[in-house]
Design a protein around this motif. Structure first.
Motif, PDB file in Angstrom:
ATOM      1  N   THR A   1      -1.355   2.540   5.064  1.00 13.16           N
ATOM      2  CA  THR A   1      -1.173   2.836   3.638  1.00 13.16           C
ATOM      3  C   THR A   1      -1.813   4.148   3.199  1.00 13.16           C
ATOM      4  O   THR A   1      -1.565   4.615   2.081  1.00 13.16           O
ATOM      5  CB  THR A   1      -1.737   1.686   2.786  1.00 13.16           C
TER       6      THR A   1
ATOM      7  N   LEU B   1      -5.236   5.372  -0.562  1.00 11.98           N
ATOM      8  CA  LEU B   1      -4.860   4.809  -1.861  1.00 11.98           C
ATOM      9  C   LEU B   1      -5.960   5.079  -2.880  1.00 11.98           C
ATOM     10  O   LEU B   1      -7.149   5.087  -2.537  1.00 11.98           O
ATOM     11  CB  LEU B   1      -4.623   3.302  -1.736  1.00 11.98           C
TER      12      LEU B   1
ATOM     13  N   LYS C   1      -1.645  -1.286  -4.623  1.00  8.05           N
ATOM     14  CA  LYS C   1      -0.614  -1.452  -3.604  1.00  8.05           C
ATOM     15  C   LYS C   1      -0.946  -2.539  -2.596  1.00  8.05           C
ATOM     16  O   LYS C   1      -0.046  -3.158  -2.007  1.00  8.05           O
ATOM     17  CB  LYS C   1      -0.383  -0.117  -2.885  1.00  8.05           C
TER      18      LYS C   1
END
Length: 424
Positions: free
Chosen positions: A347, A350, A392
């Motif tokens: 990811t 973030l 997220k």
């Protein structure tokens, strides 16, 4: 046939062009090669696993620079031996001769006082120190000495380099090149060597001497090494198979097997601090929150072994080993950080939620940093539900408590606090 040195010794190269591996250091234009070729070589520490060429590289450096070469082993050398070398170096300087290279194998086994005895000579340039270690020098070399040395990391030889090393030996060694030996399968040779080039050549020689001139297969290699296992074990300096059996016995909750393998490592001359350090890692990796006292005991074991010394520290190791082997087990903490790292890799970076950001300036407060943050201690049970993860990945469970009494209590508490959010 006269008594010969081992094949690994016979094949030791005398120049960089015949050196296998470590191209990131000694390949054309690489950093260490440039330092050697310029003649402006600093004191250095060679850090890497066994059998990757640390001793050979030190010898090649001294030969290429045409400088006297003194070699000490930390296993059987003390402060007196170091001082003797320094005195010889001082005499060389007095007579205007080239100053020597002092190679210390397994420098991590030198005590603080032994390492202190090197400082003055290194600082004054009386000797160029080359230390070799299989352990992280940040932990094992005193900071004053480490700051005066460049650290170069040597890597395991690749499969291609190991195969090329064997072929080179069969084609060029005086006693092997005319025997017509063909390596039909090399997997067993590589697996038994564990990536250790020195061990690989010695196993190859053991097998060739046993079977004569024929094709070497995996089955043939394994058969011969099993029959000669006592010789093979004595030749090995780092008992990776035994440390593996040791760790797996503790993980498998068998204190009897664990203390047996401990005794085998002691008999093989293993560094007690190496054993103790592995116990500290295991206490978190394999026991973790199933028994938090395990990490405390293992850490105290490491400190006590460092303080007490040998042979009494074997008793301390035995206590820690039998306790850890008998303890409840969980790898949940190990899995948690692996899961978290995988999530971060997937990811990326973030953003931190605004309400849990630090707000040291008025501007940061004005744009919402820290706004609506709830101070847990101001609420019942010192807890209040709020979001701590980036949006997220909200609700992603990374720590999954193990199936043991201690962590079941943690699971129940987390379920009570977070309800259905993380699926506890």
């Amino acid at each position: 046939m006269p008594t010969l040195p081992p094949l690994a010794e016979r094949m030791r190269p005398t120049g960089l062009d015949g050196y296998f591996g470590q191209q990131h250091l000694v390949g054309k234009g690489a950093v260490l090669r440039r330092a050697i070729e310029s003649g402006n070589l600093p004191s250095l520490i060679l850090w890497g696993p066994p059998g990757v060429g640390k001793t050979t590289l030190a010898f090649i450096i001294s030969r290429q620079l045409d400088r006297p070469f003194f070699s000490l082993s930390a296993i059987n050398s003390g402060v007196k031996d170091v001082r003797d070398v320094i005195e010889k170096a001082a005499k060389l300087k007095e007579f205007g001769q080239k100053l020597p290279i002092l190679f210390i194998d397994e420098i991590h086994r030198f005590s603080k006082s032994q390492q202190d005895s090197l400082l003055g000579a290194v600082e004054r340039g009386l000797v160029t120190l080359i230390g070799a270690t299989t352990e992280n020098p940040s932990f094992e070399v005193i900071s004053a000495l480490l700051s005066r040395c460049q650290v170069y990391i040597l890597q395991h030889l690749t499969e291609e380099e190991l195969v090329a090393l064997m072929q080179h030996a069969l084609q060029t060694d005086e006693y092997l090149k005319d025997r017509g030996i063909i390596i039909k399968e090399h997997e067993a040779l590589l697996r038994l060597s564990g990536g250790d080039g020195r061990k690989l050549l010695n196993i190859l020689e053991l097998v060739v001497n046993a079977v004569g001139s024929q094709s070497l297969t995996n089955e043939l290699v394994l058969q011969q090494v099993q029959q000669n296992m006592a010789i093979y074990d004595k030749a090995g300096e780092q008992h990776y198979d035994i440390i593996s059996a040791f760790i797996k016995s503790i993980r498998g909750s068998d204190p009897n097997a664990a203390v047996y393998w401990l005794a085998r490592m002691i008999a093989g001359g293993e560094d007690p601090l190496f054993i103790a350090r592995r116990l500290v890692i295991l206490a978190s990796e394999d026991i973790g929150n199933a028994n938090p006292n395990a990490l405390l005991l293992a850490t105290n074991c490491f400190q006590a072994v460092n303080l007490i010394g040998w042979p009494e520290s074997r008793i301390i190791l035995s206590q820690a080993v039998t306790y850890l082997a008998s303890s409840a087990k969980s790898n949940a903490s190990y899995e948690a950080i692996a899961n978290a790292q995988a999530l971060v890799a997937e990811t990326g970076d973030l953003p931190v939620p605004l309400h849990i950001r630090n707000a040291p300036t008025k501007l940061m407060k004005n744009i919402g940093y820290g706004k609506d943050y709830k101070y847990a201690h101001s609420y019942e049970n010192n807890f209040v539900q709020q979001e701590f993860m980036p949006e997220k990945v909200s609700g992603k469970k990374l720590y999954d408590p193990g199936n043991n009494a201690a962590e079941q209590k943690l699971r129940e508490r987390l379920k009570f606090l977070w309800k259905e959010k993380y699926g506890y």
